[in-house]
Scaffold this motif. Structure first.
Motif, mmCIF file in Angstrom:
data_model
loop_
_atom_site.group_PDB
_atom_site.id
_atom_site.type_symbol
_atom_site.label_atom_id
_atom_site.label_comp_id
_atom_site.label_asym_id
_atom_site.label_seq_id
_atom_site.Cartn_x
_atom_site.Cartn_y
_atom_site.Cartn_z
ATOM 1 N N THR A 1 0.840 -1.200 0.000
ATOM 2 C CA THR A 1 0.000 0.000 0.000
ATOM 3 C C THR A 1 0.875 1.249 0.000
ATOM 4 O OG1 THR A 1 -1.796 -1.133 1.181
ATOM 5 C CG2 THR A 1 -1.794 1.272 1.234
ATOM 6 N N ILE A 2 1.934 1.209 0.816
ATOM 7 C CA ILE A 2 2.892 2.322 0.845
ATOM 8 C C ILE A 2 3.575 2.453 -0.516
ATOM 9 C CG2 ILE A 2 5.058 3.145 1.864
ATOM 10 C CD1 ILE A 2 4.204 1.684 4.461
ATOM 11 N N GLU A 3 3.953 1.308 -1.081
ATOM 12 C CA GLU A 3 4.631 1.278 -2.376
ATOM 13 C C GLU A 3 3.772 1.883 -3.479
ATOM 14 O OE1 GLU A 3 7.380 -2.221 -3.520
ATOM 15 O OE2 GLU A 3 5.537 -2.539 -4.678
ATOM 16 N N VAL A 4 2.494 1.552 -3.473
ATOM 17 C CA VAL A 4 1.569 2.078 -4.482
ATOM 18 C C VAL A 4 1.488 3.599 -4.409
ATOM 19 C CG1 VAL A 4 -0.861 2.241 -5.142
ATOM 20 C CG2 VAL A 4 0.152 0.008 -4.722
ATOM 21 N N VAL A 5 1.277 4.117 -3.210
ATOM 22 C CA VAL A 5 1.121 5.564 -3.030
ATOM 23 C C VAL A 5 2.385 6.310 -3.475
ATOM 24 C CG1 VAL A 5 0.804 7.414 -1.345
ATOM 25 C CG2 VAL A 5 -0.546 5.315 -1.160
ATOM 26 N N VAL A 6 3.532 5.833 -3.009
ATOM 27 C CA VAL A 6 4.799 6.514 -3.319
ATOM 28 C C VAL A 6 5.132 6.417 -4.807
ATOM 29 C CG1 VAL A 6 7.293 6.544 -2.910
ATOM 30 C CG2 VAL A 6 5.713 6.164 -1.005
ATOM 31 N N SER A 7 5.022 5.207 -5.378
ATOM 32 C CA SER A 7 5.423 5.017 -6.774
ATOM 33 C C SER A 7 4.509 5.738 -7.761
ATOM 34 C CB SER A 7 5.481 3.524 -7.109
ATOM 35 O OG SER A 7 4.227 2.907 -6.928
ATOM 36 N N LEU A 8 3.199 5.714 -7.517
ATOM 37 C CA LEU A 8 2.287 6.404 -8.425
ATOM 38 C C LEU A 8 2.444 7.917 -8.318
ATOM 39 C CD1 LEU A 8 -1.009 4.313 -8.253
ATOM 40 C CD2 LEU A 8 0.749 4.313 -10.025
ATOM 41 N N THR A 9 2.653 8.407 -7.108
ATOM 42 C CA THR A 9 2.892 9.844 -6.924
ATOM 43 C C THR A 9 4.154 10.263 -7.670
ATOM 44 O OG1 THR A 9 1.841 9.845 -4.736
ATOM 45 C CG2 THR A 9 3.313 11.684 -5.251
ATOM 46 N N ALA A 10 5.227 9.478 -7.484
ATOM 47 C CA ALA A 10 6.490 9.786 -8.149
ATOM 48 C C ALA A 10 6.371 9.607 -9.651
ATOM 49 C CB ALA A 10 7.601 8.877 -7.595
ATOM 50 N N GLY A 11 5.671 8.565 -10.080
ATOM 51 C CA GLY A 11 5.547 8.263 -11.503
ATOM 52 C C GLY A 11 4.783 9.321 -12.269
ATOM 53 N N PHE A 12 3.630 9.731 -11.736
ATOM 54 C CA PHE A 12 2.843 10.748 -12.432
ATOM 55 C C PHE A 12 3.524 12.114 -12.381
ATOM 56 C CE2 PHE A 12 -0.793 7.750 -11.756
ATOM 57 C CZ PHE A 12 -1.132 7.620 -13.096
ATOM 58 N N THR A 13 4.219 12.386 -11.278
ATOM 59 C CA THR A 13 4.934 13.660 -11.159
ATOM 60 C C THR A 13 6.084 13.747 -12.156
ATOM 61 O OG1 THR A 13 4.393 13.809 -8.790
ATOM 62 C CG2 THR A 13 6.227 15.163 -9.589
ATOM 63 N N ALA A 14 6.817 12.633 -12.307
ATOM 64 C CA ALA A 14 7.976 12.614 -13.203
ATOM 65 C C ALA A 14 7.607 12.276 -14.645
ATOM 66 C CB ALA A 14 9.005 11.603 -12.696
ATOM 67 N N GLY A 15 6.363 11.852 -14.864
ATOM 68 C CA GLY A 15 5.955 11.457 -16.210
ATOM 69 C C GLY A 15 6.615 10.164 -16.656
ATOM 70 N N SER A 16 6.849 9.261 -15.695
ATOM 71 C CA SER A 16 7.550 8.013 -15.985
ATOM 72 C C SER A 16 6.564 6.864 -16.195
ATOM 73 C CB SER A 16 8.511 7.660 -14.836
ATOM 74 O OG SER A 16 9.008 6.355 -14.984
ATOM 75 N N ALA A 17 6.518 6.331 -17.421
ATOM 76 C CA ALA A 17 5.651 5.190 -17.715
ATOM 77 C C ALA A 17 6.080 3.980 -16.907
ATOM 78 C CB ALA A 17 5.696 4.869 -19.209
ATOM 79 N N ALA A 18 7.398 3.819 -16.741
ATOM 80 C CA ALA A 18 7.926 2.682 -16.006
ATOM 81 C C ALA A 18 7.519 2.725 -14.536
ATOM 82 C CB ALA A 18 9.442 2.627 -16.139
#
Length: 210
Positions: free
Chosen positions: A25-42
Motif C-alpha cells: 500500500t505504501i509502495e503504491v502511493v509513493v510510486s504512483l505519486t512519483a511516476g505521475f509527477t515525473a511522467g515516468s511510464a515505467a
C-alpha cells in the motif's frame, strides 16, 4: 501434514500477507505519486503492478482466514478459485494499461523526469520483495497452495520490474536515453501475461460443489 502443523503454517502465511498488504500500500502511493509527477511510464506501470500485489495479498488473506476459521472444504476451494481469478484478471488489466501508456510515450517521444522519491522506493523494494517471495513460496509449497505460489510469482514480477525500472530511470538520467523508460515498462508485459494465464488455468482446475 498434521492438522496442527497446517494451522501453524496457515497463520504464518496469513501474517506474511498482512505485512505484504501494508508495505505494498505504501509502495503504491509513493510510486504512483512519483511516476505521475515525473511522467515516468515505467514508474507508473510499476505502481500499478504493486496494486496487483495489494489485491493478491487481500484476497489470499481472505482465503487463509477462511480456512483458519474452519469453513467447509467447498468454500475453501471456492475462495482459492476466486483468488486465482482475481490475480489473473489483475495481470491482464495492468498489462493492457502499461502497453497503452508506454506505446503512447514512445510515439510522442516523451522523456521522464528524474525522481528521487521513485529511486528510493525502488531500492527499498529490491530488499523487501525477495524476502516476501521466499516466504510465499515456502508456505505455498508447505500448504500445497497454487494461489500462494501464483502470488509469489506475482511478487517476482514486481521484483523483475523493479530492476528494469531502476535501470531505465538511471539510463534516462545519465545517458539521456529517453526511450528506455517506456521500453523498461514494456519488458514486464510478456511475463505478466504469462503468469496471468497460468493463474487463470490453475483457477479453472479447481472444482467444488455448491
Amino acid at each position: 501434514m498434521a492438522d496442527k502443523e497446517r494451522e501453524k503454517c496457515l497463520k504464518k502465511a496469513k501474517k506474511v500477507h498482512e505485512y505484504n498488504f501494508v508495505y505494498d500500500t505504501i509502495e503504491v502511493v509513493v510510486s504512483l505519486t512519483a511516476g505521475f509527477t515525473a511522467g515516468s511510464a515505467a514508474l507508473v506501470g510499476w505502481g500499478l503492478d504493486s496494486i496487483i500485489e495489494v489485491i493478491s495479498a487481500s484476497t489470499l488473506w481472505w482465503r487463509l482466514k477462511g480456512e483458519l476459521e474452519g469453513i467447509s472444504s467447498e468454500k475453501v476451494e471456492k475462495r482459492k478459485k476466486i483468488t486465482l481469478y482475481v490475480i489473473a484478471s489483475s495481470f491482464l488489466i495492468v498489462s493492457a494499461f502499461i502497453t497503452y501508456d508506454s506505446v503512447t510515450k514512445l510515439i510522442k517521444e516523451e522523456t521522464a523526469d528524474w525522481s528521487t522519491m521513485g529511486i528510493v522506493i525502488l531500492i527499498v523494494s529490491l530488499v523487501i520483495n525477495p524476502i516476501l517471495i521466499w516466504y510465499k513460496y515456502r508456505y505455498g509449497n508447505r500448504l500445497d497452495s497454487e494461489a500462494l505460489k501464483a502470488d509469489a510469482k506475482d511478487t517476482f514480477v514486481c521484483l523483475y520490474q523493479t530492476v528494469a525500472v531502476l535501470g531505465g530511470l538511471l539510463a534516462v538520467r545519465y545517458l539521456g536515453w529517453w526511450w528506455v523508460d517506456p521500453v523498461a515498462a514494456l519488458l514486464i508485459v510478456p511475463y505478466a501475461l504469462k503468469e496471468g494465464w497460468e493463474a487463470f488455468r490453475n483457477g479453472r482446475r479447481i472444482t467444488y460443489n455448491g
